[in-house]
Design a protein around this motif. Structure first.
Motif, PDB file in Angstrom:
ATOM      1  N   ILE A 131       0.840  -1.199   0.000  1.00 36.55           N
ATOM      2  CA  ILE A 131       0.000   0.000   0.000  1.00 36.55           C
ATOM      3  C   ILE A 131       0.870   1.242   0.000  1.00 36.55           C
ATOM      4  CG2 ILE A 131      -1.646   1.340   1.383  1.00 36.55           C
ATOM      5  CD1 ILE A 131      -2.842  -1.423   2.217  1.00 36.55           C
ATOM      6  N   ARG A 132       1.916   1.236   0.822  1.00 41.38           N
ATOM      7  CA  ARG A 132       2.808   2.396   0.900  1.00 41.38           C
ATOM      8  C   ARG A 132       3.590   2.606  -0.404  1.00 41.38           C
ATOM      9  NH1 ARG A 132       3.214   4.907   5.605  1.00 41.38           N
ATOM     10  NH2 ARG A 132       2.237   3.960   7.407  1.00 41.38           N
ATOM     11  N   GLU A 133       3.796   1.564  -1.168  1.00 40.39           N
ATOM     12  CA  GLU A 133       4.455   1.706  -2.471  1.00 40.39           C
ATOM     13  C   GLU A 133       3.519   2.320  -3.520  1.00 40.39           C
ATOM     14  OE1 GLU A 133       5.759  -2.233  -3.424  1.00 40.39           O
ATOM     15  OE2 GLU A 133       7.382  -2.208  -1.950  1.00 40.39           O
ATOM     16  N   LEU A 134       2.233   2.037  -3.399  1.00 42.26           N
ATOM     17  CA  LEU A 134       1.265   2.495  -4.394  1.00 42.26           C
ATOM     18  C   LEU A 134       0.645   3.851  -4.081  1.00 42.26           C
ATOM     19  CD1 LEU A 134      -0.633  -0.869  -4.974  1.00 42.26           C
ATOM     20  CD2 LEU A 134       0.974   0.245  -6.525  1.00 42.26           C
ATOM     21  N   PHE A 135       0.511   4.158  -2.793  1.00 42.79           N
ATOM     22  CA  PHE A 135      -0.217   5.352  -2.380  1.00 42.79           C
ATOM     23  C   PHE A 135       0.620   6.184  -1.423  1.00 42.79           C
ATOM     24  CE2 PHE A 135      -3.290   1.928  -3.057  1.00 42.79           C
ATOM     25  CZ  PHE A 135      -4.100   2.495  -4.026  1.00 42.79           C
ATOM     26  N   ALA A 136       0.374   7.483  -1.438  1.00 42.17           N
ATOM     27  CA  ALA A 136       0.981   8.357  -0.436  1.00 42.17           C
ATOM     28  C   ALA A 136       0.122   8.264   0.823  1.00 42.17           C
ATOM     29  CB  ALA A 136       1.023   9.791  -0.943  1.00 42.17           C
ATOM     30  N   VAL A 137       0.736   7.976   1.935  1.00 38.12           N
ATOM     31  CA  VAL A 137       0.006   7.838   3.197  1.00 38.12           C
ATOM     32  C   VAL A 137       0.768   8.570   4.295  1.00 38.12           C
ATOM     33  CG1 VAL A 137      -1.003   5.620   2.565  1.00 38.12           C
ATOM     34  CG2 VAL A 137       1.144   5.646   3.788  1.00 38.12           C
ATOM     35  N   GLY A 138       0.037   8.956   5.321  1.00 40.79           N
ATOM     36  CA  GLY A 138       0.664   9.535   6.499  1.00 40.79           C
ATOM     37  C   GLY A 138       0.651  11.053   6.525  1.00 40.79           C
ATOM     38  N   PRO A 139       1.173  11.608   7.624  1.00 38.90           N
ATOM     39  CA  PRO A 139       1.088  13.050   7.859  1.00 38.90           C
ATOM     40  C   PRO A 139       2.200  13.884   7.231  1.00 38.90           C
ATOM     41  CG  PRO A 139       2.009  11.979   9.776  1.00 38.90           C
ATOM     42  CD  PRO A 139       1.639  10.882   8.796  1.00 38.90           C
ATOM     43  N   PRO A 178       5.474  12.980   0.546  1.00 39.47           N
ATOM     44  CA  PRO A 178       5.066  11.847  -0.290  1.00 39.47           C
ATOM     45  C   PRO A 178       3.804  12.138  -1.104  1.00 39.47           C
ATOM     46  CG  PRO A 178       5.613  11.082   1.901  1.00 39.47           C
ATOM     47  CD  PRO A 178       5.614  12.578   1.957  1.00 39.47           C
ATOM     48  N   HIS A 179       2.886  12.897  -0.541  1.00 40.61           N
ATOM     49  CA  HIS A 179       1.662  13.252  -1.258  1.00 40.61           C
ATOM     50  C   HIS A 179       1.990  14.168  -2.437  1.00 40.61           C
ATOM     51  CE1 HIS A 179      -0.875  11.518   1.891  1.00 40.61           C
ATOM     52  NE2 HIS A 179      -0.011  12.037   2.750  1.00 40.61           N
ATOM     53  N   VAL A 180       2.836  15.161  -2.192  1.00 33.83           N
ATOM     54  CA  VAL A 180       3.225  16.085  -3.255  1.00 33.83           C
ATOM     55  C   VAL A 180       3.987  15.334  -4.351  1.00 33.83           C
ATOM     56  CG1 VAL A 180       4.630  18.121  -3.801  1.00 33.83           C
ATOM     57  CG2 VAL A 180       3.240  18.093  -1.720  1.00 33.83           C
ATOM     58  N   PHE A 225      -5.278  18.898   7.279  1.00 31.73           N
ATOM     59  CA  PHE A 225      -3.958  18.629   6.699  1.00 31.73           C
ATOM     60  C   PHE A 225      -3.891  19.137   5.267  1.00 31.73           C
ATOM     61  CE2 PHE A 225      -1.538  15.339   4.201  1.00 31.73           C
ATOM     62  CZ  PHE A 225      -0.266  15.722   4.587  1.00 31.73           C
ATOM     63  N   PHE A 226      -4.944  18.870   4.497  1.00 29.38           N
ATOM     64  CA  PHE A 226      -4.970  19.343   3.119  1.00 29.38           C
ATOM     65  C   PHE A 226      -4.895  20.867   3.074  1.00 29.38           C
ATOM     66  CE2 PHE A 226      -7.100  20.976  -0.606  1.00 29.38           C
ATOM     67  CZ  PHE A 226      -6.413  20.325  -1.612  1.00 29.38           C
ATOM     68  N   ALA A 227      -5.720  21.527   3.863  1.00 35.15           N
ATOM     69  CA  ALA A 227      -5.764  22.992   3.839  1.00 35.15           C
ATOM     70  C   ALA A 227      -4.441  23.605   4.292  1.00 35.15           C
ATOM     71  CB  ALA A 227      -6.910  23.484   4.716  1.00 35.15           C
ATOM     72  N   ALA A 228      -3.855  23.049   5.333  1.00 32.07           N
ATOM     73  CA  ALA A 228      -2.644  23.641   5.920  1.00 32.07           C
ATOM     74  C   ALA A 228      -1.366  23.265   5.179  1.00 32.07           C
ATOM     75  CB  ALA A 228      -2.524  23.216   7.385  1.00 32.07           C
ATOM     76  N   ASP A 229      -1.279  22.027   4.683  1.00 30.93           N
ATOM     77  CA  ASP A 229       0.001  21.513   4.193  1.00 30.93           C
ATOM     78  C   ASP A 229       0.045  21.128   2.717  1.00 30.93           C
ATOM     79  OD1 ASP A 229       1.218  21.678   6.768  1.00 30.93           O
ATOM     80  OD2 ASP A 229       0.237  19.809   7.327  1.00 30.93           O
ATOM     81  N   LEU A 239       0.172  21.805  -3.923  1.00 33.04           N
ATOM     82  CA  LEU A 239      -0.382  21.128  -5.097  1.00 33.04           C
ATOM     83  C   LEU A 239      -0.791  22.135  -6.172  1.00 33.04           C
ATOM     84  CD1 LEU A 239      -2.461  18.306  -3.404  1.00 33.04           C
ATOM     85  CD2 LEU A 239      -0.098  18.224  -4.247  1.00 33.04           C
ATOM     86  N   ARG A 240      -1.335  23.263  -5.774  1.00 30.11           N
ATOM     87  CA  ARG A 240      -1.658  24.298  -6.755  1.00 30.11           C
ATOM     88  C   ARG A 240      -0.394  24.787  -7.448  1.00 30.11           C
ATOM     89  NH1 ARG A 240      -5.419  25.901  -2.589  1.00 30.11           N
ATOM     90  NH2 ARG A 240      -7.487  25.245  -3.282  1.00 30.11           N
ATOM     91  N   ALA A 241       0.693  24.897  -6.712  1.00 31.10           N
ATOM     92  CA  ALA A 241       1.969  25.325  -7.301  1.00 31.10           C
ATOM     93  C   ALA A 241       2.444  24.333  -8.362  1.00 31.10           C
ATOM     94  CB  ALA A 241       3.026  25.512  -6.216  1.00 31.10           C
ATOM     95  N   LEU A 242       2.190  23.056  -8.169  1.00 29.23           N
ATOM     96  CA  LEU A 242       2.556  22.048  -9.176  1.00 29.23           C
ATOM     97  C   LEU A 242       1.810  22.327 -10.477  1.00 29.23           C
ATOM     98  CD1 LEU A 242       2.454  18.684  -7.205  1.00 29.23           C
ATOM     99  CD2 LEU A 242       4.483  19.933  -7.960  1.00 29.23           C
TER     100      LEU A 242
END
Length: 66
Positions: A6-14, A18-20, A49-53, A58-61
């Motif tokens: 799961i960790r290889e396929l998806f970004a997880v955690g705080p 990894p999400h970016v 988390f989405f709003a703050a971090d 992601l918009r910058a990407l």
């Protein structure tokens, strides 16, 4: 499915990086829409988390893509 798979396929955690990085791979491949989904038990925490971090990064990407 094992957690390591799961960790290889998806970004997880705080950690936002990894999400970016995962979204960046889709932006680099030409996608202009992605969906982020909270799969945990704290949807409000995910939204915070989405709003703050994540939102700004992601918009910058999107802004840097050709």
């Amino acid at each position: 499915m094992e957690e390591k798979h799961i960790r290889e396929l998806f970004a997880v955690g705080p950690d936002p990086e990894p999400h970016v990085a995962k979204v960046r791979s889709y932006v680099d491949a030409g996608f202009d829409h992605v969906v982020l989904q909270n799969a945990g038990g704290d949807p409000d925490g995910f939204l915070d988390f989405f709003a703050a971090d994540l939102a700004g990064r992601l918009r910058a990407l999107h802004q840097r893509s050709p």
